[in-house]
Design an enzyme around this catalytic site. Structure first.
Site, PDB file in Angstrom:
ATOM      1  N   HIS A  33       0.830  -1.209   0.000  1.00 21.22           N
ATOM      2  CA  HIS A  33       0.000   0.000   0.000  1.00 21.22           C
ATOM      3  C   HIS A  33       0.864   1.259   0.000  1.00 21.22           C
ATOM      4  O   HIS A  33       0.560   2.220  -0.704  1.00 21.22           O
ATOM      5  CB  HIS A  33      -0.933   0.004   1.219  1.00 21.22           C
ATOM      6  CG  HIS A  33      -2.101  -0.918   1.082  1.00 21.22           C
ATOM      7  ND1 HIS A  33      -2.924  -1.240   2.131  1.00 21.22           N
ATOM      8  CD2 HIS A  33      -2.596  -1.588   0.000  1.00 21.22           C
ATOM      9  CE1 HIS A  33      -3.872  -2.054   1.714  1.00 21.22           C
ATOM     10  NE2 HIS A  33      -3.698  -2.300   0.430  1.00 21.22           N
ATOM     11  N   TYR A  43      -9.798   4.505   1.995  1.00 21.48           N
ATOM     12  CA  TYR A  43     -10.442   3.347   2.641  1.00 21.48           C
ATOM     13  C   TYR A  43     -11.978   3.346   2.587  1.00 21.48           C
ATOM     14  O   TYR A  43     -12.581   2.289   2.384  1.00 21.48           O
ATOM     15  CB  TYR A  43      -9.915   3.164   4.073  1.00 21.48           C
ATOM     16  CG  TYR A  43      -8.579   2.452   4.084  1.00 21.48           C
ATOM     17  CD1 TYR A  43      -8.501   1.089   4.290  1.00 21.48           C
ATOM     18  CD2 TYR A  43      -7.407   3.158   3.824  1.00 21.48           C
ATOM     19  CE1 TYR A  43      -7.279   0.431   4.264  1.00 21.48           C
ATOM     20  CE2 TYR A  43      -6.175   2.516   3.789  1.00 21.48           C
ATOM     21  CZ  TYR A  43      -6.113   1.151   4.012  1.00 21.48           C
ATOM     22  OH  TYR A  43      -4.907   0.512   3.967  1.00 21.48           O
ATOM     23  N   GLU A  86       0.478   2.236   7.986  1.00 16.69           N
ATOM     24  CA  GLU A  86       0.908   2.903   6.755  1.00 16.69           C
ATOM     25  C   GLU A  86       1.360   4.337   7.045  1.00 16.69           C
ATOM     26  O   GLU A  86       2.321   4.826   6.451  1.00 16.69           O
ATOM     27  CB  GLU A  86      -0.215   2.844   5.702  1.00 16.69           C
ATOM     28  CG  GLU A  86      -0.334   1.424   5.136  1.00 16.69           C
ATOM     29  CD  GLU A  86      -1.686   1.066   4.524  1.00 16.69           C
ATOM     30  OE1 GLU A  86      -2.491   1.967   4.223  1.00 16.69           O
ATOM     31  OE2 GLU A  86      -1.927  -0.148   4.356  1.00 16.69           O
TER      32      GLU A  86
HETATM   33  C1  HEM Z   1      -8.975  -3.224   4.783  1.00 19.28           C
HETATM   34  C2  HEM Z   1      -8.780  -2.876   3.492  1.00 19.28           C
HETATM   35  C3  HEM Z   1      -7.763  -3.518   2.571  1.00 19.28           C
HETATM   36  C4  HEM Z   1      -7.254  -4.787   2.546  1.00 19.28           C
HETATM   37  C5  HEM Z   1      -7.592  -5.948   3.470  1.00 19.28           C
HETATM   38  C6  HEM Z   1      -6.298  -4.855   1.455  1.00 19.28           C
HETATM   39  C7  HEM Z   1      -5.550  -5.972   1.101  1.00 19.28           C
HETATM   40  C8  HEM Z   1      -4.540  -5.986   0.166  1.00 19.28           C
HETATM   41  C9  HEM Z   1      -3.672  -7.118  -0.117  1.00 19.28           C
HETATM   42  C10 HEM Z   1      -3.740  -8.469   0.572  1.00 19.28           C
HETATM   43  C11 HEM Z   1      -2.802  -6.750  -1.079  1.00 19.28           C
HETATM   44  C12 HEM Z   1      -1.671  -7.596  -1.696  1.00 19.28           C
HETATM   45  C13 HEM Z   1      -0.410  -7.406  -0.854  1.00 19.28           C
HETATM   46  C14 HEM Z   1       0.758  -8.226  -1.391  1.00 19.28           C
HETATM   47  O1  HEM Z   1       1.367  -7.817  -2.405  1.00 19.28           O
HETATM   48  O2  HEM Z   1       1.047  -9.262  -0.797  1.00 19.28           O
HETATM   49  C15 HEM Z   1      -3.135  -5.380  -1.433  1.00 19.28           C
HETATM   50  C16 HEM Z   1      -2.484  -4.661  -2.421  1.00 19.28           C
HETATM   51  C17 HEM Z   1      -2.956  -3.464  -2.910  1.00 19.28           C
HETATM   52  N1  HEM Z   1      -3.990  -2.713  -2.396  1.00 19.28           N
HETATM   53 FE1  HEM Z   1      -5.086  -3.155  -0.749  1.00 19.28          FE
HETATM   54  N2  HEM Z   1      -6.263  -3.641   0.841  1.00 19.28           N
HETATM   55  C18 HEM Z   1      -7.133  -2.799   1.481  1.00 19.28           C
HETATM   56  C19 HEM Z   1      -7.377  -1.476   1.159  1.00 19.28           C
HETATM   57  C20 HEM Z   1      -6.929  -0.846   0.028  1.00 19.28           C
HETATM   58  C21 HEM Z   1      -7.296   0.495  -0.380  1.00 19.28           C
HETATM   59  C22 HEM Z   1      -8.194   1.447   0.418  1.00 19.28           C
HETATM   60  C23 HEM Z   1      -6.678   0.727  -1.565  1.00 19.28           C
HETATM   61  C24 HEM Z   1      -6.774   1.964  -2.432  1.00 19.28           C
HETATM   62  C25 HEM Z   1      -7.922   2.312  -3.005  1.00 19.28           C
HETATM   63  C26 HEM Z   1      -5.893  -0.453  -1.891  1.00 19.28           C
HETATM   64  C27 HEM Z   1      -5.096  -0.606  -3.003  1.00 19.28           C
HETATM   65  C28 HEM Z   1      -4.171  -1.609  -3.178  1.00 19.28           C
HETATM   66  C29 HEM Z   1      -3.193  -1.634  -4.269  1.00 19.28           C
HETATM   67  C30 HEM Z   1      -3.048  -0.580  -5.365  1.00 19.28           C
HETATM   68  C31 HEM Z   1      -2.427  -2.792  -4.098  1.00 19.28           C
HETATM   69  C32 HEM Z   1      -1.268  -3.300  -4.990  1.00 19.28           C
HETATM   70  C33 HEM Z   1      -1.852  -4.163  -6.100  1.00 19.28           C
HETATM   71  C34 HEM Z   1      -0.778  -4.846  -6.931  1.00 19.28           C
HETATM   72  O3  HEM Z   1       0.259  -5.286  -6.407  1.00 19.28           O
HETATM   73  O4  HEM Z   1      -0.990  -4.963  -8.151  1.00 19.28           O
HETATM   74  N3  HEM Z   1      -6.074  -1.384  -0.904  1.00 19.28           N
HETATM   75  N4  HEM Z   1      -4.180  -4.940  -0.657  1.00 19.28           N
END
Ligand code: HEM
Length: 88
Positions: A33, A43, A86
């Site tokens: 993130h 969020y 974060e």
């Molecule tokens: C409680 C809320 C959230 C959870 C549980 C969550 C969970 C995750 C997880 C598990 C990953 C992959 C991490 C890895 O590389 O191992 C991830 C990546 C990511 N998340 Fe979240 N996330 C949350 C909120 C958000 C929010 C609010 C945003 C923005 C709008 C966001 C944007 C992203 C982006 C851009 C990635 C990278 C994707 C990639 O590697 O292609 N996430 N998130």
């Protein structure tokens, strides 16, 4: 990304009473993130998309108002942990 998010949500639900099991996963999420510029103000948008999506996928008979309200609380509990880490 949808698969990753769904997998995380399931792991979270299974560990809701043992959040200490999620330490490594939380560290990875926080790192990714921060790398991709996720901000605290993003969020609410994910909550607004995720909760109706749960209802769409599993159906309104299963995802009742009470069930969705519980998921809303669970979402914000994890979101608050991520937001604080974060910012740090
Ligand atoms: C409680 C809320 C959230 C959870 C549980 C969550 C969970 C995750 C997880 C598990 C990953 C992959 C991490 C890895 O590389 O191992 C991830 C990546 C990511 N998340 Fe979240 N996330 C949350 C909120 C958000 C929010 C609010 C945003 C923005 C709008 C966001 C944007 C992203 C982006 C851009 C990635 C990278 C994707 C990639 O590697 O292609 N996430 N998130």
């Amino acid at each position: 990304q949808p698969r990753r998010l769904a997998g995380t949500i399931l792991a979270y639900a299974k560990n809701i009473d043992h959040l200490e099991n999620l330490g490594a996963a939380v560290t990875k999420m926080v790192r990714r993130h921060v790398e991709t510029g996720v901000k605290a103000e993003h969020y609410p948008y994910v909550a607004e998309a995720l909760l109706p999506a749960i209802r769409d996928v599993v159906g309104a008979e299963v995802a009742t108002d009470d069930v969705l309200a519980a998921w809303g609380e669970a979402y914000w509990m994890l979101a608050d942990i991520l937001i604080a880490a974060e910012a740090e």
